[in-house]
Design a protein around this motif. Structure first.
Motif, short mmCIF file in Angstrom:
data_model
loop_
_atom_site.label_atom_id
_atom_site.label_comp_id
_atom_site.label_asym_id
_atom_site.label_seq_id
_atom_site.Cartn_x
_atom_site.Cartn_y
_atom_site.Cartn_z
N THR A 84 0.82 -1.21 0.00
CA THR A 84 0.00 0.00 0.00
C THR A 84 0.85 1.26 0.00
N ARG A 85 2.16 1.12 0.19
CA ARG A 85 3.06 2.28 0.12
C ARG A 85 3.28 2.70 -1.33
N ILE A 86 3.18 1.76 -2.27
CA ILE A 86 3.54 2.07 -3.66
C ILE A 86 2.33 2.19 -4.58
N ILE A 87 1.12 2.17 -4.03
CA ILE A 87 -0.05 2.27 -4.90
C ILE A 87 -0.10 3.65 -5.56
N SER A 88 -0.64 3.66 -6.77
CA SER A 88 -0.74 4.89 -7.54
C SER A 88 -1.95 4.79 -8.46
N PRO A 89 -2.70 5.88 -8.63
CA PRO A 89 -3.87 5.81 -9.52
C PRO A 89 -3.51 5.64 -10.99
N ARG A 90 -2.30 6.00 -11.39
CA ARG A 90 -1.92 5.91 -12.81
C ARG A 90 -0.64 5.15 -13.05
N GLY A 91 0.18 4.97 -12.04
CA GLY A 91 1.46 4.29 -12.23
C GLY A 91 1.30 2.78 -12.28
N CYS A 92 2.43 2.08 -12.49
CA CYS A 92 2.37 0.62 -12.60
C CYS A 92 3.37 -0.06 -11.68
N ASP A 167 14.89 4.99 -1.78
CA ASP A 167 15.42 4.61 -0.47
C ASP A 167 14.34 4.19 0.51
N ASP A 168 13.14 4.76 0.38
CA ASP A 168 12.08 4.43 1.33
C ASP A 168 11.21 3.26 0.88
N VAL A 169 11.56 2.64 -0.26
CA VAL A 169 10.80 1.48 -0.76
C VAL A 169 11.71 0.26 -0.87
N GLN A 170 12.75 0.34 -1.69
CA GLN A 170 13.77 -0.70 -1.84
C GLN A 170 13.17 -2.09 -2.14
N LEU A 171 12.35 -2.13 -3.17
CA LEU A 171 11.84 -3.40 -3.67
C LEU A 171 12.55 -3.83 -4.95
N ARG A 186 18.06 -4.53 -16.65
CA ARG A 186 18.49 -5.66 -15.82
C ARG A 186 18.28 -5.38 -14.34
N PHE A 187 17.20 -4.71 -14.01
CA PHE A 187 16.89 -4.48 -12.59
C PHE A 187 16.72 -5.82 -11.88
N GLN A 188 16.96 -5.83 -10.58
CA GLN A 188 16.82 -7.05 -9.79
C GLN A 188 15.82 -6.82 -8.66
N ILE A 189 14.93 -7.77 -8.49
CA ILE A 189 13.93 -7.60 -7.44
C ILE A 189 14.54 -7.94 -6.08
N LEU A 190 14.06 -7.25 -5.06
CA LEU A 190 14.51 -7.45 -3.69
C LEU A 190 13.40 -8.09 -2.87
N ASP A 191 13.75 -8.45 -1.65
CA ASP A 191 12.80 -9.11 -0.75
C ASP A 191 11.54 -8.27 -0.56
N GLU A 192 10.40 -8.93 -0.38
CA GLU A 192 9.10 -8.26 -0.30
C GLU A 192 8.97 -7.28 0.87
N ALA A 193 9.81 -7.44 1.90
CA ALA A 193 9.72 -6.54 3.05
C ALA A 193 10.18 -5.13 2.72
N GLY A 194 10.97 -4.98 1.66
CA GLY A 194 11.37 -3.65 1.24
C GLY A 194 12.39 -3.00 2.16
N ALA A 195 12.26 -1.67 2.30
CA ALA A 195 13.26 -0.87 3.01
C ALA A 195 13.47 -1.36 4.43
N ARG A 196 14.72 -1.40 4.84
CA ARG A 196 15.10 -1.83 6.18
C ARG A 196 16.45 -1.20 6.52
N ALA A 197 16.85 -1.32 7.79
CA ALA A 197 18.16 -0.83 8.18
C ALA A 197 19.23 -1.71 7.55
#
Length: 337
Positions: A84-92, A167-171, A186-197
């Motif tokens: 719910t942090r990355i939802i957008s009415p027009r983005g993907c 920095d505040d999402v990191q997915l 060639r982007f790489q997906i990160l863990d579903e938890a996203g941003a962390r210390a």
């Protein structure tokens, strides 16, 4: 719910009618068409692939959001789970991340970290990410500018990846860094938890011993992931997670404090998504016996607490695998007299 029962649904007001018209126009303008993306994703799926596993951290915050949020003032984005942090009415961004998980699980096994070698824009018979995510982008041709729909889709992917790698999402991680011309390739997906210390965790395909929930693979290969709005997708993810906690006990209820403080879903988005998803057959709703089909309550008592709807995802694609049903439903509502 089929067409014969749509007539019992709430009749849209003028403002809702205009939003339905805009949404129908966007669906008709989508490129590649949801049907083509459906076929592209089907090419990627394993023959026996019937579900996609997602770690719970993507949709659920273990600690309730701090402060004093309510349904008129949602938790701050930083205090919501990644979905719910990355939802957008027009983005993907949300659709791209979920599609990335689907794509990774279609070619890897539990415990592995598939590397993304797929280009953003495909060449010849190679599928790129622009062929796996639909967009209501149309070619612009005027006296000052010419831009193809494909170029617009590529630009939209850039914006989504910019959001996902922030920095505040990191997915998403960008191996090429933030300064090169092809930084999003060639982007790489990160863990579903996203941003962390500390350093972000790489994505590994989960197994069932982890805290996960599953969503049907036919949401992707049936075209749904590209025609639903972000609020509807996050509703389905939330419901899938709640169902996983009940371990197949049938219909579930989602109390308002849990919906808001742990999932970051507001009341308006929840109710609108619930109505539409039940009408197009993606969820079953067992409603309060006192509640009419238009949402009003018989013998309404402002003091008594209303009963919660009981919900369940339709896991079988029977009667619900045709994403064209959404456009048919929108047109039915638009043409109501």
């Amino acid at each position: 719910m089929d067409r014969t029962s749509w007539k019992d649904s709430k009749r849209p007001n003028l403002g809702e009618m205009e939003r339905l018209r805009r949404r129908a126009r966007r669906l008709k303008a989508m490129t590649p068409s949801p049907g083509q993306v459906e076929e592209n994703l089907r090419q990627l799926a394993k023959p026996d692939m019937d579900e996609v596993l997602i770690r719970r951290d993507f949709v659920y915050r273990a600690q309730p959001a701090p402060g004093d949020p309510d349904d008129r003032r949602l938790p701050a984005a930083r205090d919501r789970p990644p979905a719910t942090r990355i939802i957008s009415p027009r983005g993907c961004a949300l659709r791209l991340y979920l599609t990335s998980i689907f794509e990774a699980q279609s070619r890897g096994r539990a415990g592995t970290s598939p590397t993304n070698d797929r280009p953003l824009a495909g060449r010849a018979d190679e599928l790129g990410w622009t062929e796996l995510v639909s967009s209501p982008a149309t070619t612009t041709t005027d006296a000052k500018r010419y831009m193809t729909a494909r170029s617009k889709r590529l630009r939209q992917l850039h914006e989504a990846l910019k959001t996902l790698s922030s920095d505040d999402v990191q997915l998403i991680a960008l191996p090429s860094g933030h300064r090169t011309r092809h930084r999003y390739e060639r982007f790489q997906i990160l863990d579903e938890a996203g941003a962390r210390a500390g350093e972000p965790a790489p994505y590994t395909i989960p197994n069932r011993s982890e805290a996960t929930f599953s969503i049907p693979a036919w949401w992707f290969i049936g075209g749904w992931i590209n025609v639903l709005e972000d609020t509807e997708i996050t509703f389905l993810l939330m419901l899938a997670d709640v169902e996983a906690g009940r371990q197949g006990w049938g219909h579930v209820m989602i109390p308002s404090h849990r919906r808001l403080l742990h999932y970051g879903v507001g009341r308006d988005a929840y109710e609108e998504a619930q109505r539409l998803l039940s009408h197009i057959g993606l969820i079953d709703v067992s409603a309060d016996f006192q509640r009419r089909t238009d949402g009003t309550v018989r013998g309404f008592d402002p003091v008594a607490k209303p009963y919660l709807h009981r919900l369940r995802i339709r896991r079988s694609p029977y009667g619900a695998s045709d994403s064209d049903k959404l456009l048919k439903y929108l047109e039915f509502q638009i043409n109501r007299i």
